[in-house]
Design a protein around this motif. Structure first.
Motif, PDB file in Angstrom:
ATOM      1  N   TRP A   1       0.805  -1.218   0.000  1.00  0.00           N
ATOM      2  CA  TRP A   1       0.000   0.000   0.000  1.00  0.00           C
ATOM      3  C   TRP A   1       0.841   1.272   0.000  1.00  0.00           C
ATOM      4  O   TRP A   1       0.318   2.370  -0.030  1.00  0.00           O
ATOM      5  CB  TRP A   1      -0.995  -0.014   1.161  1.00  0.00           C
ATOM      6  CG  TRP A   1      -1.884  -1.205   1.076  1.00  0.00           C
ATOM      7  CD1 TRP A   1      -2.015  -2.220   1.964  1.00  0.00           C
ATOM      8  CD2 TRP A   1      -2.764  -1.537  -0.009  1.00  0.00           C
ATOM      9  NE1 TRP A   1      -2.908  -3.173   1.520  1.00  0.00           N
ATOM     10  CE2 TRP A   1      -3.387  -2.772   0.314  1.00  0.00           C
ATOM     11  CE3 TRP A   1      -3.089  -0.927  -1.221  1.00  0.00           C
ATOM     12  CZ2 TRP A   1      -4.303  -3.394  -0.541  1.00  0.00           C
ATOM     13  CZ3 TRP A   1      -3.997  -1.540  -2.066  1.00  0.00           C
ATOM     14  CH2 TRP A   1      -4.594  -2.757  -1.717  1.00  0.00           C
ATOM     15  N   PHE A   2       2.161   1.157   0.000  1.00  0.00           N
ATOM     16  CA  PHE A   2       3.023   2.314  -0.230  1.00  0.00           C
ATOM     17  C   PHE A   2       2.862   2.857  -1.644  1.00  0.00           C
ATOM     18  O   PHE A   2       3.062   4.035  -1.905  1.00  0.00           O
ATOM     19  CB  PHE A   2       4.506   1.920  -0.086  1.00  0.00           C
ATOM     20  CG  PHE A   2       4.962   1.586   1.302  1.00  0.00           C
ATOM     21  CD1 PHE A   2       4.612   2.364   2.385  1.00  0.00           C
ATOM     22  CD2 PHE A   2       5.782   0.487   1.512  1.00  0.00           C
ATOM     23  CE1 PHE A   2       5.057   2.062   3.661  1.00  0.00           C
ATOM     24  CE2 PHE A   2       6.243   0.181   2.774  1.00  0.00           C
ATOM     25  CZ  PHE A   2       5.883   0.960   3.857  1.00  0.00           C
ATOM     26  N   TYR A   3       2.543   1.957  -2.590  1.00  0.00           N
ATOM     27  CA  TYR A   3       2.828   2.232  -3.998  1.00  0.00           C
ATOM     28  C   TYR A   3       1.658   2.811  -4.778  1.00  0.00           C
ATOM     29  O   TYR A   3       1.230   2.253  -5.790  1.00  0.00           O
ATOM     30  CB  TYR A   3       3.328   0.959  -4.672  1.00  0.00           C
ATOM     31  CG  TYR A   3       4.640   0.475  -4.124  1.00  0.00           C
ATOM     32  CD1 TYR A   3       5.843   1.000  -4.565  1.00  0.00           C
ATOM     33  CD2 TYR A   3       4.671  -0.505  -3.133  1.00  0.00           C
ATOM     34  CE1 TYR A   3       7.050   0.552  -4.048  1.00  0.00           C
ATOM     35  CE2 TYR A   3       5.868  -0.960  -2.613  1.00  0.00           C
ATOM     36  CZ  TYR A   3       7.052  -0.425  -3.071  1.00  0.00           C
ATOM     37  OH  TYR A   3       8.235  -0.868  -2.553  1.00  0.00           O
ATOM     38  N   ASP A   4       1.155   3.971  -4.331  1.00  0.00           N
ATOM     39  CA  ASP A   4       0.329   4.744  -5.244  1.00  0.00           C
ATOM     40  C   ASP A   4       1.284   5.536  -6.141  1.00  0.00           C
ATOM     41  O   ASP A   4       2.496   5.285  -6.150  1.00  0.00           O
ATOM     42  CB  ASP A   4      -0.634   5.641  -4.475  1.00  0.00           C
ATOM     43  CG  ASP A   4       0.075   6.697  -3.626  1.00  0.00           C
ATOM     44  OD1 ASP A   4       1.329   6.631  -3.486  1.00  0.00           O
ATOM     45  OD2 ASP A   4      -0.597   7.584  -3.085  1.00  0.00           O
ATOM     46  N   ALA A   5       0.770   6.493  -6.912  1.00  0.00           N
ATOM     47  CA  ALA A   5       1.644   7.222  -7.840  1.00  0.00           C
ATOM     48  C   ALA A   5       2.767   7.941  -7.087  1.00  0.00           C
ATOM     49  O   ALA A   5       3.941   7.886  -7.494  1.00  0.00           O
ATOM     50  CB  ALA A   5       0.819   8.217  -8.659  1.00  0.00           C
ATOM     51  N   ARG A   6       2.421   8.606  -5.978  1.00  0.00           N
ATOM     52  CA  ARG A   6       3.439   9.324  -5.209  1.00  0.00           C
ATOM     53  C   ARG A   6       4.416   8.354  -4.556  1.00  0.00           C
ATOM     54  O   ARG A   6       5.634   8.595  -4.554  1.00  0.00           O
ATOM     55  CB  ARG A   6       2.771  10.204  -4.142  1.00  0.00           C
ATOM     56  CG  ARG A   6       3.747  10.950  -3.238  1.00  0.00           C
ATOM     57  CD  ARG A   6       4.700  11.801  -4.041  1.00  0.00           C
ATOM     58  NE  ARG A   6       5.636  12.532  -3.199  1.00  0.00           N
ATOM     59  CZ  ARG A   6       6.828  12.952  -3.596  1.00  0.00           C
ATOM     60  NH1 ARG A   6       7.237  12.720  -4.835  1.00  0.00           N
ATOM     61  NH2 ARG A   6       7.627  13.611  -2.771  1.00  0.00           N
ATOM     62  N   GLY A   7       3.918   7.269  -4.028  1.00  0.00           N
ATOM     63  CA  GLY A   7       4.790   6.283  -3.410  1.00  0.00           C
ATOM     64  C   GLY A   7       5.768   5.689  -4.401  1.00  0.00           C
ATOM     65  O   GLY A   7       6.946   5.466  -4.077  1.00  0.00           O
ATOM     66  N   SER A   8       5.301   5.437  -5.618  1.00  0.00           N
ATOM     67  CA  SER A   8       6.189   4.895  -6.651  1.00  0.00           C
ATOM     68  C   SER A   8       7.277   5.901  -7.008  1.00  0.00           C
ATOM     69  O   SER A   8       8.438   5.526  -7.222  1.00  0.00           O
ATOM     70  CB  SER A   8       5.382   4.519  -7.890  1.00  0.00           C
ATOM     71  OG  SER A   8       4.457   3.485  -7.589  1.00  0.00           O
ATOM     72  N   GLU A   9       6.920   7.176  -7.069  1.00  0.00           N
ATOM     73  CA  GLU A   9       7.921   8.221  -7.324  1.00  0.00           C
ATOM     74  C   GLU A   9       8.967   8.250  -6.212  1.00  0.00           C
ATOM     75  O   GLU A   9      10.176   8.355  -6.476  1.00  0.00           O
ATOM     76  CB  GLU A   9       7.244   9.584  -7.430  1.00  0.00           C
ATOM     77  CG  GLU A   9       6.402   9.787  -8.660  1.00  0.00           C
ATOM     78  CD  GLU A   9       5.651  11.107  -8.618  1.00  0.00           C
ATOM     79  OE1 GLU A   9       5.789  11.845  -7.599  1.00  0.00           O
ATOM     80  OE2 GLU A   9       4.937  11.425  -9.585  1.00  0.00           O
ATOM     81  N   LEU A  10       8.502   8.165  -4.970  1.00  0.00           N
ATOM     82  CA  LEU A  10       9.427   8.190  -3.840  1.00  0.00           C
ATOM     83  C   LEU A  10      10.348   6.973  -3.856  1.00  0.00           C
ATOM     84  O   LEU A  10      11.548   7.087  -3.565  1.00  0.00           O
ATOM     85  CB  LEU A  10       8.651   8.244  -2.524  1.00  0.00           C
ATOM     86  CG  LEU A  10       8.009   9.589  -2.187  1.00  0.00           C
ATOM     87  CD1 LEU A  10       7.033   9.435  -1.040  1.00  0.00           C
ATOM     88  CD2 LEU A  10       9.086  10.625  -1.838  1.00  0.00           C
ATOM     89  N   PHE A  11       9.802   5.803  -4.212  1.00  0.00           N
ATOM     90  CA  PHE A  11      10.660   4.626  -4.242  1.00  0.00           C
ATOM     91  C   PHE A  11      11.716   4.743  -5.335  1.00  0.00           C
ATOM     92  O   PHE A  11      12.870   4.340  -5.140  1.00  0.00           O
ATOM     93  CB  PHE A  11       9.848   3.343  -4.428  1.00  0.00           C
ATOM     94  CG  PHE A  11      10.716   2.122  -4.358  1.00  0.00           C
ATOM     95  CD1 PHE A  11      11.246   1.706  -3.151  1.00  0.00           C
ATOM     96  CD2 PHE A  11      11.031   1.410  -5.501  1.00  0.00           C
ATOM     97  CE1 PHE A  11      12.087   0.601  -3.078  1.00  0.00           C
ATOM     98  CE2 PHE A  11      11.868   0.301  -5.446  1.00  0.00           C
ATOM     99  CZ  PHE A  11      12.397  -0.106  -4.226  1.00  0.00           C
ATOM    100  N   GLU A  12      11.340   5.294  -6.483  1.00  0.00           N
ATOM    101  CA  GLU A  12      12.343   5.511  -7.526  1.00  0.00           C
ATOM    102  C   GLU A  12      13.448   6.430  -7.027  1.00  0.00           C
ATOM    103  O   GLU A  12      14.631   6.242  -7.332  1.00  0.00           O
ATOM    104  CB  GLU A  12      11.682   6.103  -8.777  1.00  0.00           C
ATOM    105  CG  GLU A  12      10.842   5.114  -9.559  1.00  0.00           C
ATOM    106  CD  GLU A  12      11.662   3.935 -10.058  1.00  0.00           C
ATOM    107  OE1 GLU A  12      12.753   4.158 -10.608  1.00  0.00           O
ATOM    108  OE2 GLU A  12      11.210   2.787  -9.887  1.00  0.00           O
ATOM    109  N   GLU A  13      13.072   7.434  -6.232  1.00  0.00           N
ATOM    110  CA  GLU A  13      14.070   8.322  -5.646  1.00  0.00           C
ATOM    111  C   GLU A  13      14.954   7.569  -4.655  1.00  0.00           C
ATOM    112  O   GLU A  13      16.172   7.779  -4.600  1.00  0.00           O
ATOM    113  CB  GLU A  13      13.369   9.500  -4.962  1.00  0.00           C
ATOM    114  CG  GLU A  13      14.309  10.597  -4.508  1.00  0.00           C
ATOM    115  CD  GLU A  13      13.580  11.812  -3.952  1.00  0.00           C
ATOM    116  OE1 GLU A  13      14.229  12.610  -3.257  1.00  0.00           O
ATOM    117  OE2 GLU A  13      12.356  11.939  -4.209  1.00  0.00           O
ATOM    118  N   ILE A  14      14.347   6.675  -3.875  1.00  0.00           N
ATOM    119  CA  ILE A  14      15.112   5.866  -2.921  1.00  0.00           C
ATOM    120  C   ILE A  14      16.179   5.056  -3.629  1.00  0.00           C
ATOM    121  O   ILE A  14      17.316   4.938  -3.157  1.00  0.00           O
ATOM    122  CB  ILE A  14      14.160   4.941  -2.131  1.00  0.00           C
ATOM    123  CG1 ILE A  14      13.338   5.749  -1.121  1.00  0.00           C
ATOM    124  CG2 ILE A  14      14.936   3.841  -1.398  1.00  0.00           C
ATOM    125  CD1 ILE A  14      12.216   4.964  -0.470  1.00  0.00           C
TER     126      ILE A  14
END
Length: 321
Positions: free
Chosen positions: A38-51
Motif C-alpha cells: 500500500w506504499f505504492y500509489d503514484a506518489r509512493g512509486s515516485e518516492l521509491f524511484e528516488e530511494i
C-alpha cells in the motif's frame, strides 16, 4: 508492431476491496500492521524511484550489476523463449535480460497496476519490435495462470521483493511458482543478503528522509482512499534490524496518544503514545537459507551470483528431480 495483449484477472474493484480488508485486519490486531504494497500509489512509486538512487540504498545498484554482468550466463543457462516477470512495475531491470535473451518470443509482465504495465510495454516494444507482450493485471501472491507461450520459460522475481513476505507467505509463494514450472523452465530470484546492521539500517533510514516520506505515504493512501482522519506528521519513521529473524522492520511510531477515524470502515483506531504500526518487513538471506526454502518448494538451486561486494544475490532455480 508485434502483438500486444493485456489480460485482467483481478476484478475492477479488487484493489479497493483488498485495501479495506487489509486495513480492517491490520489495524484491529495487536501489534498493528499493514502490508507494504500500500506504499505504492503514484506518489509512493515516485518516492521509491528516488530511494533507489540514494547513496545509502545499495540493493538496486547491486542487482543491476549482477544483471548486466551475468545476463549472458542467464540466457545461456535457460535458453528462455518466454520471460515472465512477477511484480514487473516499470520493467526497468528487464531490459538487461532482454538484450541477451536473443531467442525470446514472449514477455509476460505481471503487476496489479494497469498504468505501469501499459507504460512498460510501450517502452519495451520500441526497443524490441518483434517481441510478443502479454501483460497480466494480476496479484501473483494469490495464484497465477499464465497465458500459452512457448517454452522454456524463465520466471523472474527481482528486487529482493520476496523479502517483503513473511516466512509462511514465502513458502506458499514459492510453491505457487513451482506449480507454474514445466520441465526446462526456471526461476530467477533476487535476494538481499545479510550484512552489517549499520549498512542495512541506513538503507532504510536515509539521511535525506526520503524513506521516511515513503513510509508515511501509506497514511496518505488511507486518507485518500478510505477518508481516514490521519496526519502523517503525528508519526515518526522507524527502521530496525531484527537479529533473530534477520529482517529489517519499518514502522510508524505515534508521537502522542491519538485516534484515527476511518469512516469508510466505520472504524476508530486508538494509538497510545509510542505505539508502533509495522508497515514493512524486508528479510535478508543467506545462500543456505535460499537453498532450503527452494528445496521445501520442490526446487533446486542451480546457479548463484552475487555483486562484487557480496551484498545481493541472484539465484537460478529449477524444478527438483
Amino acid at each position: 508492431m508485434s502483438p500486444y495483449r493485456m489480460t485482467r484477472t483481478l476484478p475492477e474493484d479488487a484493489t479497493g476491496a483488498a485495501l479495506r480488508a487489509d486495513v480492517l485486519d491490520g489495524l484491529t490486531r495487536m501489534p498493528k500492521a499493514l502490508p507494504p504494497k500500500w506504499f505504492y500509489d503514484a506518489r509512493g512509486s515516485e518516492l521509491f524511484e528516488e530511494i533507489t538512487r540514494l547513496p545509502e540504498y545499495y540493493p538496486t545498484r547491486a542487482e543491476r550489476e549482477i544483471l548486466i554482468g551475468r545476463a549472458p550466463e542467464i540466457a545461456a543457462a535457460t535458453g528462455a523463449r518466454t520471460l515472465v516477470e512477477l511484480g514487473s512495475g516499470s520493467s526497468e531491470k528487464t531490459r538487461h535480460l532482454l538484450r541477451e535473451l536473443t531467442g525470446l518470443h514472449s514477455y509476460v509482465p505481471v503487476d496489479v497496476s494497469e498504468s505501469a504495465l501499459t507504460g512498460a510495454a510501450e517502452a519495451l516494444l520500441e526497443g524490441h519490435p518483434s517481441l510478443h507482450v502479454h501483460a497480466l493485471i494480476a496479484d501473483f501472491t494469490r495464484g497465477l495462470v499464465l497465458p500459452e507461450t512457448p517454452g522454456p520459460r524463465l520466471v523472474a522475481f527481482l528486487g529482493g521483493t520476496i523479502g517483503n513476505l513473511l516466512p509462511a507467505e514465502r513458502a506458499e509463494f514459492l510453491r505457487s511458482v513451482r506449480a507454474l514450472l514445466e520441465p526446462g523452465d526456471a526461476l530467477l530470484l533476487g535476494t538481499d543478503l545479510v550484512k552489517d546492521e549499520a549498512v542495512l539500517v541506513r538503507a532504510y533510514d536515509d539521511a535525506a528522509g526520503v524513506t521516511a516520506a515513503f513510509n508515511k505515504n501509506v497514511l496518505n493512501v488511507l486518507a485518500r482512499e478510505l477518508d481516514a482522519d490521519v496526519d502523517p506528521d503525528d508519526f515518526d519513521h522507524v527502521a530496525l534490524w531484527d537479529r533473530d529473524r534477520e529482517w529489517i522492520e519499518m514502522r510508524l511510531r505515534a508521537r502522542t496518544a491519538l485516534s484515527v477515524k476511518i469512516p469508510e470502515l466505520d472504524l476508530l483506531v486508538p494509538f497510545e503514545e509510542g505505539e508502533e504500526l509495522r508497515t514493512e518487513v524486508s528479510a535478508k538471506f543467506r545462500q543456505e537459507g535460499v537453498r532450503g526454502e527452494l528445496a521445501a518448494a520442490d526446487m533446486e538451486l542451480a546457479r548463484w551470483w552475487t555483486d562484487s561486494a557480496g551484498r545481493f544475490a541472484l539465484s537460478l532455480a529449477t524444478a527438483a528431480g
